[in-house]
Design a protein around this motif. Sequence first.
Motif, PDB file in Angstrom:
ATOM      1  N   LYS A  56     -19.003  -5.295 -17.025  1.00  0.00           N
ATOM      2  CA  LYS A  56     -17.986  -6.225 -17.538  1.00  0.00           C
ATOM      3  C   LYS A  56     -18.596  -7.128 -18.609  1.00  0.00           C
ATOM      4  N   SER A  57     -19.894  -7.285 -18.509  1.00  0.00           N
ATOM      5  CA  SER A  57     -20.561  -8.105 -19.534  1.00  0.00           C
ATOM      6  C   SER A  57     -21.920  -7.497 -19.857  1.00  0.00           C
ATOM      7  N   ILE A  58     -22.330  -7.724 -21.089  1.00  0.00           N
ATOM      8  CA  ILE A  58     -23.612  -7.157 -21.535  1.00  0.00           C
ATOM      9  C   ILE A  58     -24.257  -8.139 -22.515  1.00  0.00           C
ATOM     10  N   ALA A  59     -25.572  -8.294 -22.404  1.00  0.00           N
ATOM     11  CA  ALA A  59     -26.266  -9.220 -23.322  1.00  0.00           C
ATOM     12  C   ALA A  59     -27.400  -8.496 -24.029  1.00  0.00           C
ATOM     13  N   PHE A  60     -27.494  -8.733 -25.331  1.00  0.00           N
ATOM     14  CA  PHE A  60     -28.621  -8.214 -26.114  1.00  0.00           C
ATOM     15  C   PHE A  60     -29.658  -9.327 -26.246  1.00  0.00           C
ATOM     16  N   ILE A  61     -30.918  -9.001 -26.000  1.00  0.00           N
ATOM     17  CA  ILE A  61     -31.979  -9.976 -26.302  1.00  0.00           C
ATOM     18  C   ILE A  61     -32.741  -9.448 -27.514  1.00  0.00           C
ATOM     19  N   GLN A  62     -32.766 -10.261 -28.562  1.00  0.00           N
ATOM     20  CA  GLN A  62     -33.347  -9.815 -29.843  1.00  0.00           C
ATOM     21  C   GLN A  62     -34.867 -10.048 -29.901  1.00  0.00           C
ATOM     22  N   CYS A  63     -35.439  -9.459 -30.922  1.00  0.00           N
ATOM     23  CA  CYS A  63     -36.863  -9.639 -31.239  1.00  0.00           C
ATOM     24  C   CYS A  63     -37.785  -9.228 -30.088  1.00  0.00           C
ATOM     25  N   VAL A  64     -37.431  -8.192 -29.357  1.00  0.00           N
ATOM     26  CA  VAL A  64     -38.326  -7.744 -28.290  1.00  0.00           C
ATOM     27  C   VAL A  64     -39.437  -6.895 -28.925  1.00  0.00           C
ATOM     28  N   GLY A  65     -40.633  -7.376 -28.807  1.00  0.00           N
ATOM     29  CA  GLY A  65     -41.757  -6.673 -29.446  1.00  0.00           C
ATOM     30  C   GLY A  65     -41.997  -7.136 -30.869  1.00  0.00           C
ATOM     31  N   SER A  66     -41.165  -8.031 -31.368  1.00  0.00           N
ATOM     32  CA  SER A  66     -41.336  -8.514 -32.736  1.00  0.00           C
ATOM     33  C   SER A  66     -41.471 -10.033 -32.741  1.00  0.00           C
ATOM     34  N   ARG A  67     -41.933 -10.554 -33.832  1.00  0.00           N
ATOM     35  CA  ARG A  67     -41.932 -11.983 -34.122  1.00  0.00           C
ATOM     36  C   ARG A  67     -42.551 -12.838 -33.010  1.00  0.00           C
ATOM     37  N   ASN A  68     -43.645 -12.320 -32.436  1.00  0.00           N
ATOM     38  CA  ASN A  68     -44.447 -13.106 -31.483  1.00  0.00           C
ATOM     39  C   ASN A  68     -43.688 -13.623 -30.269  1.00  0.00           C
ATOM     40  N   THR A  69     -42.613 -12.962 -29.866  1.00  0.00           N
ATOM     41  CA  THR A  69     -41.846 -13.506 -28.745  1.00  0.00           C
ATOM     42  C   THR A  69     -42.618 -13.450 -27.433  1.00  0.00           C
ATOM     43  N   THR A  70     -43.236 -12.303 -27.156  1.00  0.00           N
ATOM     44  CA  THR A  70     -44.009 -12.164 -25.914  1.00  0.00           C
ATOM     45  C   THR A  70     -45.450 -11.810 -26.276  1.00  0.00           C
ATOM     46  N   PRO A  71     -46.370 -11.886 -25.302  1.00  0.00           N
ATOM     47  CA  PRO A  71     -47.776 -11.654 -25.643  1.00  0.00           C
ATOM     48  C   PRO A  71     -48.039 -10.310 -26.327  1.00  0.00           C
ATOM     49  N   GLY A  72     -47.299  -9.253 -25.966  1.00  0.00           N
ATOM     50  CA  GLY A  72     -47.556  -7.948 -26.574  1.00  0.00           C
ATOM     51  C   GLY A  72     -46.846  -7.772 -27.916  1.00  0.00           C
ATOM     52  N   ALA A  73     -46.057  -8.753 -28.307  1.00  0.00           N
ATOM     53  CA  ALA A  73     -45.201  -8.567 -29.481  1.00  0.00           C
ATOM     54  C   ALA A  73     -45.975  -8.677 -30.779  1.00  0.00           C
ATOM     55  N   LYS A  74     -45.458  -8.016 -31.813  1.00  0.00           N
ATOM     56  CA  LYS A  74     -46.062  -8.066 -33.135  1.00  0.00           C
ATOM     57  C   LYS A  74     -45.588  -9.309 -33.867  1.00  0.00           C
ATOM     58  N   GLU A  75     -46.276  -9.603 -34.968  1.00  0.00           N
ATOM     59  CA  GLU A  75     -45.937 -10.797 -35.723  1.00  0.00           C
ATOM     60  C   GLU A  75     -44.720 -10.567 -36.627  1.00  0.00           C
ATOM     61  N   TYR A  76     -44.613  -9.325 -37.106  1.00  0.00           N
ATOM     62  CA  TYR A  76     -43.596  -9.061 -38.131  1.00  0.00           C
ATOM     63  C   TYR A  76     -42.195  -8.922 -37.533  1.00  0.00           C
ATOM     64  N   CYS A  77     -41.208  -9.000 -38.428  1.00  0.00           N
ATOM     65  CA  CYS A  77     -39.819  -8.724 -38.072  1.00  0.00           C
ATOM     66  C   CYS A  77     -39.583  -7.240 -38.274  1.00  0.00           C
ATOM     67  N   SER A  78     -38.961  -6.581 -37.305  1.00  0.00           N
ATOM     68  CA  SER A  78     -38.772  -5.132 -37.402  1.00  0.00           C
ATOM     69  C   SER A  78     -37.565  -4.751 -38.250  1.00  0.00           C
ATOM     70  N   ARG A  79     -36.844  -5.713 -38.740  1.00  0.00           N
ATOM     71  CA  ARG A  79     -35.810  -5.566 -39.770  1.00  0.00           C
ATOM     72  C   ARG A  79     -34.569  -4.787 -39.351  1.00  0.00           C
ATOM     73  N   MET A  80     -34.663  -3.959 -38.327  1.00  0.00           N
ATOM     74  CA  MET A  80     -33.538  -3.091 -37.995  1.00  0.00           C
ATOM     75  C   MET A  80     -32.780  -3.532 -36.759  1.00  0.00           C
ATOM     76  N   CYS A  81     -33.490  -4.230 -35.857  1.00  0.00           N
ATOM     77  CA  CYS A  81     -32.918  -4.451 -34.532  1.00  0.00           C
ATOM     78  C   CYS A  81     -31.694  -5.367 -34.571  1.00  0.00           C
ATOM     79  N   CYS A  82     -31.650  -6.364 -35.473  1.00  0.00           N
ATOM     80  CA  CYS A  82     -30.467  -7.233 -35.554  1.00  0.00           C
ATOM     81  C   CYS A  82     -29.245  -6.426 -35.941  1.00  0.00           C
ATOM     82  N   THR A  83     -29.367  -5.693 -37.050  1.00  0.00           N
ATOM     83  CA  THR A  83     -28.229  -4.903 -37.517  1.00  0.00           C
ATOM     84  C   THR A  83     -27.794  -3.909 -36.452  1.00  0.00           C
TER      85      THR A  83
END
Lengths: 650, 343
Positions: free
Chosen positions: A374-401
């Motif tokens: 009935k409901s669904i949530a997207f969490i952005q920047c997973v693996g990108s933009r330093n969100t979590t310890p394993g994440a990369k620094e850069y923006c992956s450019r595609m995930c938002c779109t």
Amino acid sequence: MTEEPRIGVYVCHCGFNIAGTVDVKKVAEFAKTLPNVVVAKDYVFMCSEPGQDLIKADIKAHNLNRVVVSACSPSLHEITFRTAVSEAGLNKYLLEMANIREHCSWVHHDKEKATEKAKEIVRMAVAKARHLEPLQELEVKAETSALVLGGGVAGMRAALELANYGFNVYLVEKAPTIGGKAALIGYVDPKTKGAEIVSKMFDRVKDCPRIQVLTNAELIQLSGFAGNYIAKVRLNPRYVNEKCTLCGECEEVCPIEVSNEYNFGLNKRKAIFLPFSNAYPPYYAIDYRVCVKCGECEKVCRFGAISLKEEPKVVDLKVGSIIIATGYDPYRPFKGEYGYGLHQNIMTLFQLERLLDPDSPTKGELIVGNKIPKSIAFIQCVGSRNTTPGAKEYCSRMCCTTAINSAVKIKEKYPDMNVYILYKDIMTYGSDETLYEEAGKKLVQFIKFEEKIPKVSITPEGLFIDVFEYTIQENLRIPVDAIVLSIGMLPPRDIEELIAVTRVSCGGEGFVREAHLKLAPVEAPTKGIFLAGCITGPKNILESIRMGSAAAAKAMSLLSKGKLTIEPMIAQVNEEKCSGCAICVGVCPYSAISIKKVNGDRIAYVEKALCMGCGTCNAACPSGAMQHLGFKDIQLLAQTRAVFGGEMNV
Amino acid sequence: MSEKPKVAWYWCASCGGCEESFVDLAERLLKVFEAVDIVFCPVAMDFKREDVEKLPDGSITVALINGGIRLKEHEEMVKLLRKKSKIVIAYGACSAWGGIPGLANLYNLDEALERKYLEVPTIENPKEVLPTKKIIVNIPEAKMKAELELPEPLPVLLPLDKVIDVDYYIPGCPPTPDVFWNALQALLSGNLPPKGAIVGASNRSLCDECSLNETKPEKVLVKEFKRPDKAKPEPNKCLLAQGFLCMGPVTRGGCTALCIKGNMPCTGCFGLLDGIVDYGGKAISYFGSILDYSPVEDKEIKKAFDSIPDWVGTIYKYSLASAKLSHKAGAKKPKRIKEVVEI
Ligand SMILES: Cc1cc2nc3c(=O)[nH]c(=O)nc-3n(C[C@H](O)[C@H](O)[C@H](O)COP(=O)(O)OP(=O)(O)OC[C@H]3O[C@@H](n4cnc5c(N)ncnc54)[C@H](O)[C@@H]3O)c2cc1C
Ligand code: SF4
Ligand code: SF4
Ligand code: SF4
Ligand code: SF4
């Protein structure tokens, strides 16, 4: 050249660019006092037609045999002036540039001091010019075919481009099908399926006799050089041939079941399988890594399409150029990253893309845990933009779109579903911005977080997301039925092997680096190797395709003549001095040097077409036997002595 | 009777090895004596400075000078020999580049004298006597005073060509008899090489004539430097490839790889090759080129470099005095040397 140097020095004003900060007249006057300078002039734009004519006329009138142009960076106009001097009958390598713009006028204010510095720069250039030698370009025969590594959208586009212009192409793909990741993306925009895009490309590839598709294939060794590469390719067995009618009976009897990577682990597949319904080449394949050779499939196939006797083969492909388009790997969230791997309703964006694809196990229905959420949530920047310890620094450019696109698609299909997008910043650049607006209209709810990332809780009551909403500055607790992690892009897992085989190099982000982003885009530092698609960093399909075209164009300009011109400013061994000590062999980043026997003596040998003129061997050679033409020790020493005000005569 | 070429041989700051190499010509010495007249040779014959002064200018055909220029006396003598000789040859590493005594240039003269006369473990000098320019010795028995004068040291040791014009160089510490013989042949043939040439040796680096060169792997890469006093080299395998700091690649050949044959890495006594400006500078860029570190780990590289306790002594063992950075700054007149001492 034994004749006494006769040098002309030309000081450029570059409008006010140089003349505004440097007293060009004084510099020209000073140049006249330097040894072997017979004429020195200043002019408002040396690179203009009249400026070049001035040099040409002087070469004839004063019988000049060296020219120093004191102007801008050689990367800008060296070719212009080389052409000019060669038109006047002088070997074009008897030109030396003195950069008094980028290295002087642009970075200084004090006119007096800048003028003094400009004089020093000219003094250095004249000191070197006195030791310049004429050099000749060389030509080698070149193969006109190309190898494209990786059959994603970028690689396919490059192959089609080359083939359309009449070049033969080997399209070498590691997987049993071409298509890459784009084939697996449900909808790349609300109306277009990823599968459709690749299908259209497959049709063209199929119709093109000049493209030879080699699937299950790996490049294991690359030798030779631009124009004359030998690519050793291992063809792993597919065990299924073109007699396959896609009846699927084999799949029924195969006892081996593994996770299906083409659905990102949403379901299982057999050892014999069809990656996706429109895969190309359009037959089943046996995963040679897991098959136990029980022979059940071979028995059941009515068309004689299966032969388990097939052996791996190694072929040598002679090609003039290589295009690397091996793409990326999706980010793999670690277990527990936003609850990933701990609850079946927490999935990656790619898994969602598969669910939304009509070719998926749910036939395009968004079914998770046996029901439509009935409901669904997207969490952005997973693996990108330093969100979590394993994440990369850069923006992956595609995930938002992609997330927004999927959200819109979900809203179209299930208007009553609550759709949330938890984001750091929305990066729907260019025309993708309309999608963002569209999502707003469809009441997709956007929730902004900053440094403090959302927290996912798995409770007996269901899934919850705790997030500090940045715009309203409030803590929210959102109950949701499903969570989608908008994963970014990583360099391919096997990039180290790629580097070892092709000698490309990586940038800080781990993707393959272009020789120069602005001055040599799409080119690898090694001549004859070009790059396309996500192997150089995150891109969308359109950008990947464009880069495929660009790489093909560059490859074509190299292949078209059937021969290659080799820059003469490369390393040269003085065989009289070389002791065969082999120090140079190890330092060459392009493996251009080997030790050969010449009249029984060990002597270093430079493969001219491989040498990129980096100069490393020159610095390393302990004997002074290895000299970089155009930058010989004697030329650089003269320059160095000049800058320290030393004696000009060496 | 046609005149034989006249040869002079003078020694400056030298250990005696160069003179020894002359004797090592053995029976070939007889041929030398047949071919030339020795007009000056303090090591073997009793000539005095006045004998040279009396000769007409330019009358000596060849002057061979070994040892570095350490004392005022050396300076005066070589200037005199230059005036009297057609050809001057710097004989051996010390004369050509300063040699091992040139390593004293790492210190100023006071420090060097203190080290030499007071500190070294092999010296016993309770009265702390240092060399003095003039010593007046009282001899009560004879009711007389004797005066002894010592030549004054120069602030730094200089290679010969920083004091006088040098025509040719014969390399080695000391030059091997073969190298000396080759050089003599070349010079006596009258077929003179271009001025400044290094004669008698090879134009390629030592690896060319080292039999172990064949055993080198395609790429020479080392992770650590070994020293022959700490590790034993395997026989019949390029020492460098085993990690021993062999100076072979950066050193002129001509010695027939004598040290390597004795399982000792080359220490570089034949010096630099044509076209190289600074031996130690080239040596460092050569070591940098074979260090096997990728990705570069600072600490590891430091460890590799720290395994050589004396870098200057390694890369400039024979040539510090002729290096681009050739001595410690402030090598002024020594304070510790007294003008006169009476004992
Ligand atoms: C979650 C997500 C969603 C996305 N959604 C969209 C979207 O909606 N719209 C859009 O435009 N873009 C989207 N993208 C981006 C899109 O996937 C890429 O732009 C596109 O796939 C890049 O194509 P490529 O050819 O460079 O690489 P890939 O698609 O990765 O293809 C590379 C090919 O090379 C092969 N290969 C790899 N290594 C080797 C090797 N060593 N030898 C031989 N072959 C090899 C692979 O098997 C593969 O077939 C998305 C990306 C992600 C991460
Ligand atoms: S595209 Fe969007 S989700 Fe992906 S990394 Fe960039 S900002 Fe984050
Ligand atoms: S200049 Fe030397 S090190 Fe550089 S590419 Fe050429 S051969 Fe290799
Ligand atoms: S480093 Fe110099 S001397 Fe040694 S093999 Fe290479 S070119 Fe020859
Ligand atoms: S042992 Fe020394 S001299 Fe002999 S080949 Fe090896 S590096 Fe060269």
